[in-house]
Scaffold this motif. Structure first.
Motif, mmCIF file in Angstrom:
data_model
loop_
_atom_site.group_PDB
_atom_site.id
_atom_site.type_symbol
_atom_site.label_atom_id
_atom_site.label_comp_id
_atom_site.label_asym_id
_atom_site.label_seq_id
_atom_site.Cartn_x
_atom_site.Cartn_y
_atom_site.Cartn_z
ATOM 1 N N HIS A 57 43.536 34.528 42.846
ATOM 2 C CA HIS A 57 43.279 35.190 41.459
ATOM 3 C C HIS A 57 41.787 34.927 41.043
ATOM 4 C CE1 HIS A 57 47.501 35.017 39.637
ATOM 5 N NE2 HIS A 57 47.388 36.199 40.201
ATOM 6 N N GLY A 58 41.490 35.718 40.188
ATOM 7 C CA GLY A 58 40.136 35.653 39.699
ATOM 8 C C GLY A 58 39.641 34.342 39.382
ATOM 9 N N GLU A 59 40.386 33.537 38.438
ATOM 10 C CA GLU A 59 39.790 32.268 38.260
ATOM 11 C C GLU A 59 39.666 31.131 39.160
ATOM 12 O OE1 GLU A 59 43.866 32.198 36.872
ATOM 13 O OE2 GLU A 59 42.760 33.903 37.035
ATOM 14 N N ARG A 60 40.471 31.277 40.169
ATOM 15 C CA ARG A 60 40.321 30.606 41.421
ATOM 16 C C ARG A 60 38.933 30.643 42.024
ATOM 17 N NH1 ARG A 60 44.385 28.269 44.694
ATOM 18 N NH2 ARG A 60 43.581 26.582 45.649
ATOM 19 N N MET A 61 38.268 31.878 41.973
ATOM 20 C CA MET A 61 36.973 32.180 42.497
ATOM 21 C C MET A 61 35.925 31.111 42.018
ATOM 22 S SD MET A 61 37.748 34.296 44.561
ATOM 23 C CE MET A 61 39.554 33.980 44.556
ATOM 24 N N THR A 62 36.001 30.874 40.994
ATOM 25 C CA THR A 62 35.017 29.969 40.136
ATOM 26 C C THR A 62 34.678 28.466 41.019
ATOM 27 O OG1 THR A 62 36.634 29.177 38.752
ATOM 28 C CG2 THR A 62 35.060 30.965 37.845
ATOM 29 N N VAL A 257 18.958 36.752 34.558
ATOM 30 C CA VAL A 257 20.277 36.094 34.288
ATOM 31 C C VAL A 257 20.261 34.715 35.225
ATOM 32 C CG1 VAL A 257 22.682 36.083 35.087
ATOM 33 C CG2 VAL A 257 21.435 38.039 34.133
ATOM 34 N N VAL A 258 19.952 34.658 36.239
ATOM 35 C CA VAL A 258 19.753 33.507 37.117
ATOM 36 C C VAL A 258 18.710 32.385 37.019
ATOM 37 C CG1 VAL A 258 20.198 32.632 39.657
ATOM 38 C CG2 VAL A 258 21.144 34.711 38.718
ATOM 39 N N PRO A 262 20.074 27.562 41.289
ATOM 40 C CA PRO A 262 21.076 28.475 42.120
ATOM 41 C C PRO A 262 21.939 29.404 41.366
ATOM 42 C CG PRO A 262 21.952 26.323 42.371
ATOM 43 C CD PRO A 262 20.684 26.169 41.457
ATOM 44 N N VAL A 263 22.581 30.493 41.990
ATOM 45 C CA VAL A 263 23.437 31.174 41.433
ATOM 46 C C VAL A 263 24.792 30.260 41.020
ATOM 47 C CG1 VAL A 263 24.421 33.576 41.596
ATOM 48 C CG2 VAL A 263 22.474 33.395 42.483
ATOM 49 N N ARG A 264 25.267 30.613 39.943
ATOM 50 C CA ARG A 264 26.596 29.923 39.845
ATOM 51 C C ARG A 264 27.551 30.903 39.436
ATOM 52 N NH1 ARG A 264 23.008 26.337 36.974
ATOM 53 N NH2 ARG A 264 23.983 27.294 35.036
ATOM 54 N N ALA A 265 28.980 30.310 39.405
ATOM 55 C CA ALA A 265 29.965 31.327 39.124
ATOM 56 C C ALA A 265 29.896 32.022 37.605
ATOM 57 C CB ALA A 265 31.292 30.527 39.107
ATOM 58 N N VAL A 268 28.086 35.484 37.734
ATOM 59 C CA VAL A 268 28.521 36.379 38.222
ATOM 60 C C VAL A 268 28.912 37.758 37.220
ATOM 61 C CG1 VAL A 268 30.679 37.162 39.671
ATOM 62 C CG2 VAL A 268 29.279 35.517 40.319
ATOM 63 N N GLY A 269 29.736 37.386 36.292
ATOM 64 C CA GLY A 269 30.203 38.282 35.199
ATOM 65 C C GLY A 269 28.925 38.894 34.308
ATOM 66 N N GLN A 270 27.682 38.262 34.506
ATOM 67 C CA GLN A 270 26.749 38.899 33.858
ATOM 68 C C GLN A 270 25.802 39.663 34.457
ATOM 69 O OE1 GLN A 270 24.619 35.661 31.624
ATOM 70 N NE2 GLN A 270 26.558 34.301 32.376
ATOM 71 N N LEU A 271 26.126 40.364 35.606
ATOM 72 C CA LEU A 271 25.358 41.065 36.679
ATOM 73 C C LEU A 271 25.936 42.521 36.690
ATOM 74 C CD1 LEU A 271 24.718 38.165 39.123
ATOM 75 C CD2 LEU A 271 23.012 39.249 37.647
ATOM 76 N N PRO A 272 26.152 43.222 35.596
ATOM 77 C CA PRO A 272 26.590 44.602 35.735
ATOM 78 C C PRO A 272 25.822 45.725 36.745
ATOM 79 C CG PRO A 272 25.685 44.395 33.515
ATOM 80 C CD PRO A 272 25.371 43.113 34.201
ATOM 81 N N TYR A 273 24.619 45.609 36.713
ATOM 82 C CA TYR A 273 23.822 46.591 37.486
ATOM 83 C C TYR A 273 24.056 46.199 39.135
ATOM 84 C CZ TYR A 273 20.532 50.279 38.906
ATOM 85 O OH TYR A 273 20.174 51.095 39.306
ATOM 86 N N LEU A 274 24.115 44.779 39.384
ATOM 87 C CA LEU A 274 24.262 44.519 40.445
ATOM 88 C C LEU A 274 25.769 44.887 41.155
ATOM 89 C CD1 LEU A 274 23.724 43.012 43.376
ATOM 90 C CD2 LEU A 274 24.546 40.738 42.364
ATOM 91 N N ASP A 275 26.830 44.912 40.245
ATOM 92 C CA ASP A 275 28.176 45.134 40.495
ATOM 93 C C ASP A 275 28.293 46.967 40.882
ATOM 94 O OD1 ASP A 275 31.212 44.613 40.301
ATOM 95 O OD2 ASP A 275 30.825 46.044 38.695
#
Ligand code: HEM
Length: 411
Positions: A57-62, A257-258, A262-265, A268-275
């Motif tokens: 599940h999504g939340e588990r990813m964090t 954003v970063v 380091p990059v943190r969980a 991830v939701g704040q990188l729409p162009y990378l997505d």
């Protein structure tokens, strides 16, 4: 092969009792084991998928974000400066380490190193379509019998034959996985990893997964869960290094954003162009070009009457290139994913319906963390004059020569 979204929809929403994915994937049984989720159908597929879902599940990813960033950082520090190297095997090292830690919950040590080497060997072996066919075209029982005979042949030369060496690697991997499962059953770790969750999981009748079911599940996750993201990551790097405007836009977004990282969980939701860039890469360079379903009874798909036993295949590669869905389809243009929502029957790099990739959220999360760390820490280029082609690797499509790159600066 079907490429029209209406046909793809008919296949993905059809009753799973009538279209079997497990049976269509059956050629992988010798590799993945007969209890692998990929090979199951019907009630057993539903039961096992339900037991595995909570871990993905999504939340588990964090909880996995820090491990992913840390593994990537360590890999970058090992890359040689100003020397050509293939990035795809490096991506595989990263994604395999991530799987070993997050799925299996094991850290460095002799067992970790051996399992890692075996998995890399098995992946290398399965990469050749010819060897794959040789090794897997036979039933596991038949391979076992032949291997037993060859193993006692004079001077043991048989062990170097491709099917025998694959079989030996699989046997040793099985033994290591079963030993780890036994160890964890006797001293539960209460960790966040998938194995701990699956050991505790119970189905609707209160039954746990057996040792052999757990072994096949772990192997499937370790194997499928590291190779496909690694190839996709290599394709994204290829696109970034050959599309300067996209590269600048992504780098800019990651920097904003970063920051110093380091990059943190939560980044991830704040990188729409990378997505969008990852999605556009998966549109044009899907690692898995087709998905498969076997008809259990005669069916009509998009007006075509098909007998039972036929394999119907939504073709990812061709659907993603249809001019009536995608404007200027051959153009690499991530912005299209920012302005228009595609349906799951037009864009399906992770397959669809009840069989859609179990690791989709995991892979999407992981790819963003890994790429953002690389963009933050490394300056890469493609060596001058290098032509990159698409090559077949087992059932997947990868960049040729593992995508050679140069690291010109470490930031
Ligand atoms: C970019 C990375 C990945 C791609 C492109 C990908 C693609 C796919 C595709 C096309 C399927 C078949 C779906 C269908 O038949 O409709 C699949 C199934 C599956 N994938 Fe992935 N995958 C990726 C990453 C992962 C990861 C990271 C994991 C595990 C953590 C994973 C585990 C699985 C499993 C267990 C299945 C079988 C699902 C079922 O049959 O119910 N995959 N994947």
């Amino acid at each position: 092969m079907f490429t029209h979204p209406n046909a793809v929809k008919e296949i993905f929403v059809a009753d799973p009792e009538e279209l079997y994915a497990g049976e269509a994937n059956g050629f992988m049984e010798g590799l993945l084991g007969k209890n692998s989720l990929l090979l199951l159908d019907g009630t057993r597929h539903r039961r096992e998928r339900k037991l595995m879902m909570p871990s993905f599940h999504g939340e588990r990813m964090t909880a996995y974000g820090d491990v992913m960033a840390d593994v990537t950082s360590r890999a970058i520090s090992r890359w040689p400066l100003n020397e050509r190297f293939a990035i795809e095997p490096e991506m595989q090292e990263i994604t395999l380490d991530v799987m070993m830690r997050t799925v299996f919950g094991i850290e460095e040590g002799a067992g970790f190193d051996r399992l890692r080497a075996l998995l890399a060997g098995i992946v290398g072996h399965a990469a050749s379509p010819l060897l794959l066919m040789l090794s897997l075209g036979m039933s596991p029982d038949r391979i076992r019998k032949i291997c037993a005979k060859l193993d006692v042949a004079p001077f043991g030369v048989g062990r170097f034959l491709p099917p025998v060496s694959l079989f030996r690697m699989l046997q040793e991997t099985d033994a290591l996985l079963l030993a780890e499962i036994a160890r964890r059953r006797s001293s539960p770790s209460k960790g966040n990893d998938v194995l701990s969750t699956l050991i505790d999981a119970r189905d609707d009748d209160g039954h746990p997964l057996s040792d052999v079911e757990l072994r096949d599940t772990m192997f499937t996750l370790l194997f499928t869960g590291h190779e496909t993201p690694a190839m996709t990551l290599a394709w994204v790097v290829f696109r970034l290094l050959t599309e300067p405007a996209v590269f600048e836009a992504v780098k800019d977004e990651v920097g904003r954003v970063v920051g110093q990282g380091p990059v943190r969980a939560e980044h991830v939701g704040q990188l729409p162009y990378l997505d969008a860039t990852i999605k556009e890469t998966m549109r044009l360079c899907p690692t898995i070009p087709i998905v498969v379903r076997k008809l259990k009874r005669p069916m009509t798909i998009q007006g075509l009457e098909l007998p039972a036993g036929v394999v119907a295949s939504p073709c990812v590669y061709l659907t993603h290139r249809r001019g009536d869905i995608w404007e200027d389809p051959e153009r690499f243009f991530p912005e299209r994913f920012l302005t228009r929502r595609s349906t799951p029957y037009e864009f399906f790099p992770f397959g669809g319906g009840v069989r859609r990739c179990l690791g989709m959220a995991f892979a999407n999360f992981e790819m963003k963390i890994v790429l953002a760390e690389i963009l933050r820490q490394a300056t890469l280029t493609i060596p001058q004059g290098k032509q990159i082609k698409v090559v077949r690797r087992g059932v997947a499509l990868a960049p040729s020569e593992g995508l050679p790159v140069l690291l010109t600066a470490r930031n």
